[in-house]
Design a protein around this motif. Structure first.
Motif, PDB file in Angstrom:
ATOM      1  N   TYR A  96       1.025  -1.246   0.177  1.00  0.00           N
ATOM      2  CA  TYR A  96      -0.114  -0.011  -0.076  1.00  0.00           C
ATOM      3  C   TYR A  96       0.865   1.415  -0.036  1.00  0.00           C
ATOM      4  CZ  TYR A  96      -3.642   3.279   1.702  1.00  0.00           C
ATOM      5  OH  TYR A  96      -4.297   4.496   1.632  1.00  0.00           O
ATOM      6  N   LEU A 100       0.910   4.019  -2.835  1.00  0.00           N
ATOM      7  CA  LEU A 100       0.552   5.442  -2.438  1.00  0.00           C
ATOM      8  C   LEU A 100       1.558   6.434  -3.321  1.00  0.00           C
ATOM      9  CD1 LEU A 100      -0.367   5.490   1.243  1.00  0.00           C
ATOM     10  CD2 LEU A 100      -1.684   5.987  -0.596  1.00  0.00           C
ATOM     11  N   PHE A 105      -3.143   8.581  -3.677  1.00  0.00           N
ATOM     12  CA  PHE A 105      -3.939   8.360  -2.594  1.00  0.00           C
ATOM     13  C   PHE A 105      -5.214   7.599  -3.015  1.00  0.00           C
ATOM     14  CE2 PHE A 105      -7.750   8.828   0.278  1.00  0.00           C
ATOM     15  CZ  PHE A 105      -7.272   8.194   1.336  1.00  0.00           C
ATOM     16  N   LEU A 106      -5.923   7.908  -4.164  1.00  0.00           N
ATOM     17  CA  LEU A 106      -7.146   7.653  -4.462  1.00  0.00           C
ATOM     18  C   LEU A 106      -6.972   5.972  -5.157  1.00  0.00           C
ATOM     19  CD1 LEU A 106      -9.429  10.558  -5.647  1.00  0.00           C
ATOM     20  CD2 LEU A 106      -9.630   9.096  -3.802  1.00  0.00           C
ATOM     21  N   THR A 109      -5.366   3.416  -2.505  1.00  0.00           N
ATOM     22  CA  THR A 109      -6.280   2.970  -1.361  1.00  0.00           C
ATOM     23  C   THR A 109      -7.488   2.018  -2.001  1.00  0.00           C
ATOM     24  OG1 THR A 109      -6.062   5.134  -0.241  1.00  0.00           O
ATOM     25  CG2 THR A 109      -7.825   3.641   0.255  1.00  0.00           C
ATOM     26  N   VAL A 110      -7.982   2.444  -3.187  1.00  0.00           N
ATOM     27  CA  VAL A 110      -8.852   1.582  -3.916  1.00  0.00           C
ATOM     28  C   VAL A 110      -8.351   0.147  -3.910  1.00  0.00           C
ATOM     29  CG1 VAL A 110     -10.377   1.237  -5.668  1.00  0.00           C
ATOM     30  CG2 VAL A 110     -10.362   3.539  -4.848  1.00  0.00           C
ATOM     31  N   LEU A 113      -7.384  -1.731  -0.747  1.00  0.00           N
ATOM     32  CA  LEU A 113      -8.763  -2.164  -0.095  1.00  0.00           C
ATOM     33  C   LEU A 113      -9.416  -3.562  -0.724  1.00  0.00           C
ATOM     34  CD1 LEU A 113     -10.211   0.908   1.649  1.00  0.00           C
ATOM     35  CD2 LEU A 113      -9.355  -0.837   2.688  1.00  0.00           C
ATOM     36  N   PRO A 133     -13.974   0.231  -1.098  1.00  0.00           N
ATOM     37  CA  PRO A 133     -12.867   0.783  -1.330  1.00  0.00           C
ATOM     38  C   PRO A 133     -13.018   2.123  -2.030  1.00  0.00           C
ATOM     39  CG  PRO A 133     -12.710  -1.552  -2.291  1.00  0.00           C
ATOM     40  CD  PRO A 133     -14.049  -1.353  -1.739  1.00  0.00           C
ATOM     41  N   ALA A 137     -12.380   5.515  -0.009  1.00  0.00           N
ATOM     42  CA  ALA A 137     -11.211   6.544  -0.510  1.00  0.00           C
ATOM     43  C   ALA A 137     -11.704   7.900  -0.641  1.00  0.00           C
ATOM     44  CB  ALA A 137     -10.642   5.778  -1.785  1.00  0.00           C
ATOM     45  N   TRP A 141     -10.864  11.204   1.216  1.00  0.00           N
ATOM     46  CA  TRP A 141     -10.339  12.221   0.194  1.00  0.00           C
ATOM     47  C   TRP A 141     -10.888  13.517   0.627  1.00  0.00           C
ATOM     48  CZ3 TRP A 141     -12.466  14.402  -4.293  1.00  0.00           C
ATOM     49  CH2 TRP A 141     -11.459  15.174  -4.919  1.00  0.00           C
ATOM     50  N   LEU A 152      -2.768  14.607   1.112  1.00  0.00           N
ATOM     51  CA  LEU A 152      -2.703  13.243   0.847  1.00  0.00           C
ATOM     52  C   LEU A 152      -1.559  12.970  -0.256  1.00  0.00           C
ATOM     53  CD1 LEU A 152      -6.371  12.812   0.922  1.00  0.00           C
ATOM     54  CD2 LEU A 152      -4.840  11.978   2.644  1.00  0.00           C
TER      55      LEU A 152
END
Length: 161
Positions: A96, A100, A105-106, A109-110, A113, A133, A137, A141, A152
């Motif tokens: 993760y 990142l 981030f978006l 994270t999706v 997760l 997810p 996210a 955000w 982020l």
């Protein structure tokens, strides 16, 4: 009792060290806004302080635990399946962090997760694998990135926002 105490001491110590390192990184990398009551540093610093306090409570509980009722209750030791789950969780955290850095981030994270839900928790519902997810996210955000102006990560390869 001894296994519980040793486990709590180890967990509390590790979490306390992680909290101190986190707080140190926040204080040295994120600049403070002198005239403002909150800045991009506020939320991460508060999270690190909260982790330090909670791990100190766990350590204090392990050190000062003397209840005879707890002494009678035997805790099972960690077996190979537990250790594999712990290792897989830390492995997912490492992936993760890499996601990142590369995708931001978006997307990171999706993807992380959804992969964790599918591979570790065995969830197979497409609605859950996509909805949770994406919803999580986007909510984080919007709340942290837009409402609270918390930094982020932006991706090096892909940068949506």
């Amino acid at each position: 009792m001894a296994a519980d105490r040793a486990r709590d001491l180890l967990t509390g110590t590790l979490l306390f060290v992680i909290a101190l390192v986190w707080i140190g990184f926040i204080l040295t990398t994120i600049p403070d806004s002198p005239g403002s009551p909150s800045s991009a540093r506020t939320f991460p610093l508060a999270s690190g302080i909260a982790l330090a306090v909670l791990s100190a409570v766990l350590l204090a509980g392990a050190i000062f635990r003397t209840s005879p009722l707890q002494a009678k209750k035997a805790a099972p030791a960690l077996d190979a399946l537990d250790w594999r789950g712990i290792a897989a969780t830390f492995g997912f955290l490492a992936v993760y962090i890499l996601l990142l850095k590369l995708t931001g981030f978006l997307i990171g994270t999706v993807v992380a997760l959804a992969a964790f839900l599918y591979l570790m928790l065995g969830k197979r519902s497409p609605w859950l694998l996509i909805g949770y997810p994406v919803g999580f996210a986007v909510a984080v955000w919007l709340i942290l990135g837009k409402l609270l102006a918390v930094y982020l990560p932006q991706g090096e390869l892909i940068n949506l926002f």
